[in-house]
Enzyme design. Structure first.
Site, PDB file in Angstrom:
ATOM      1  CG  ASP A  55      -1.610  -1.327   1.459  1.00 46.18           C
ATOM      2  OD1 ASP A  55      -1.980  -1.978   0.475  1.00 46.18           O
ATOM      3  OD2 ASP A  55      -1.762  -1.724   2.627  1.00 46.18           O
ATOM      4  CG  ASN A 195     -15.772  -8.784   0.568  1.00 47.71           C
ATOM      5  OD1 ASN A 195     -15.884  -9.386  -0.499  1.00 47.71           O
ATOM      6  ND2 ASN A 195     -15.819  -9.396   1.744  1.00 47.71           N
ATOM      7  CD  GLU A 232      -8.683  -3.424  -0.999  1.00 43.69           C
ATOM      8  OE1 GLU A 232      -9.398  -3.634  -0.004  1.00 43.69           O
ATOM      9  OE2 GLU A 232      -7.626  -4.062  -1.238  1.00 43.69           O
TER      10      GLU A 232
END
Length: 483
Positions: A55, A195, A232
């Site tokens: 990330d 999700n 995401e």
């Protein structure tokens, strides 16, 4: 180590110190120096840039410094490192600016920190679980008034970043556009059987949102629901009259990949109808370059202040033992972000290890590019397949001052001329192959280069009336520009 061994390993000048990767500056008239290939590419080629940091987030330069943060494999702390160059982040000392508490809130998994400079202060957005439920993930904000974000003494917890409903929430990012600041994040919304989806809201302070929360993307396509139904890791870059938002989807193994949302820069960004999702993923696993699960990216700009840089993580192997979430080898990587003539971004493939990357345009058709198609080289305008146009100059098979031209997306193949046909072929033994797959780069007074075939010194790579071939040196027809 032999030159052929080096080439098979995909090593360019940055790793070998040989002639590979030198631009026409190596052959230039001192009165007209050319840029090196590294200067043409403009982005560091060290790969990975930072090991075991998922990330990844790199700031734009602040007072001459880049700052880096990312998830650590232990998911227990937040780290920051800084350097005057992007490449310098590789060896920069890392500072722990915050650790999770030993119990209670935020005592669980610590994920995806992002560092932002807002109104003269630093803000760190991150996601945290609780000690008794590490997956009770919510978003939080740290603030520092100090000039250096690496100093842990400056950081204070501002608290939870509260959204419209209390639920699994992560991957907060923020951007300012036309006088308004926005928060974008991923969250699990009640009544939606996925999700996580992507949401946007306006911010009234760097640690709070105001007004209505708007869902702008949810995983519906087959490539977004592999293993998990996930949207995401949003990241925003504003260019060419549009707001581009990348995001990541699916499980965190080799199926992980990136998608793209686009809005007009004049649109109401708080209207879900302003955002259009590109149907297919834009950045995915590549078997040839051995980069798996690329995603959760950010954007920065190179030291020239112009070249856009894609920052992302990926593994260099496919097979994972156990839960991929706990595999530690998602490494931070960088590569150049290109742009189509229509102003949309070109991502290509995760490029793998090697030296600087260049594209070649005929001097007579500067908006066209040399590309390979079905392993044959040709010249096309406005090529949508970026990776088909990317090459590396490496140490030549023929030795001496020669160079070979390696395909980026098929790194086991090199440009070769056989009976006048230009193609990319795998490495073969013998002097015949060496002469057919090696060139001498000759600088032209007009700033271009000519590529003389090592095995036939009277022959040059040549573009004539739309056809790429070889022949005698005919000036501009045998001249190419590097970009």
């Amino acid at each position: 180590m032999s030159r052929r061994t080096l080439l098979r390993g995909g090593l360019g000048v940055a790793a070998t110190g040989m002639v590979a990767g030198l631009s026409s500056a190596a052959f230039a008239d001192p009165k007209a120096p050319a840029r090196t290939d590294a200067e043409v590419y403009g982005v560091p080629t060290v790969d990975p840039l930072v090991e075991r940091r998922a990330d990844p987030f790199i700031t734009h330069p602040v007072d001459g410094m880049y700052y880096f943060t990312g998830s650590v494999p232990e998911y227990d702390r937040i780290v920051v490192r800084g350097a005057a160059t992007i490449a310098g982040l590789t060896t920069a000392t890392e500072s722990v600016i915050w650790r999770r508490p030993t119990s209670g809130r935020m005592g669980g998994h610590i994920w995806a920190p992002e560092l932002h400079r807002i109104d003269g202060r630093w803000y760190m957005y991150f996601a945290a679980g609780d000690s008794d439920n590490v997956f009770r993930i919510r978003m939080y904000v740290l603030e520092s008034a100090l000039a250096d974000p690496r100093d842990p003494a400056g950081w204070q917890l501002r608290g939870q970043l509260v959204t419209e409903w209390d639920g699994f929430a992560l991957d907060a990012t923020t951007f300012a556009h036309r006088g308004r600041r926005y928060l974008v994040w991923a969250q699990s919304e009640p009544e939606i059987a996925v999700n996580s989806s992507l949401y946007i809201a306006e911010m009234n302070t760097p640690w709070s949102v105001t007004g209505k929360t708007i869902r702008i993307a949810t995983p519906t396509r087959s490539w977004e629901i592999q293993g998990f139904a996930v949207n995401e890791g949003p990241a925003v870059i504003v260019r060419n009259g549009r707001v581009f938002m990348t995001f990541s989807a699916s499980a965190t193994d080799a199926r992980y990949g990136m998608g793209l949302l686009t809005a007009d820069a004049n649109a109401n960004l708080l209207d879900w109808r302003s955002w259009v999702k590109t149907p297919d993923p834009v950045f995915v696993t590549n078997e040839q370059t051995k980069r798996y699960g690329p995603g959760h990216n950010s954007f920065t700009v190179a030291e020239d202040g112009v070249t856009d840089v894609l920052v992302y993580h990926a593994r260099d192997y496919r097979n994972i033992t156990g839960d991929p979430l706990y595999d530690p080898n998602r490494h931070a990587r960088v590569q150049k972000l290109y742009w189509h003539a229509d102003g949309t971004p070109m991502f290509g493939v995760p490029v793998g290890a090697g030296g600087p990357i260049v594209r070649l345009s005929p001097f007579t058709e500067r908006r066209s590019f040399v590309r390979h198609y079905a392993y044959l080289l040709r010249v096309d305008p406005d090529v949508r397949e970026l990776d088909d146009t990317q090459f590396r100059f490496v140490a030549g098979f023929a030795g001496g001052d020669t160079e070979s031209i390696q395909s980026v997306n098929y790194p086991d193949r090199y440009v070769r001329v056989v009976d006048g046909v230009v193609r990319i072929d795998p490495v073969q033994g013998g002097s015949g192959y060496a002469g057919e797959a090696s060139f001498r780069r000759v600088l032209r007074p007009n700033g271009g280069v000519s590529l003389q075939l090592a095995g036939a010194p009277g022959s040059y790579l040549r573009h004539r009336r739309g056809v790429l071939g070889v022949g005698a040196d005919h000036g501009n027809e045998a001249t190419f520009l590097l970009s």
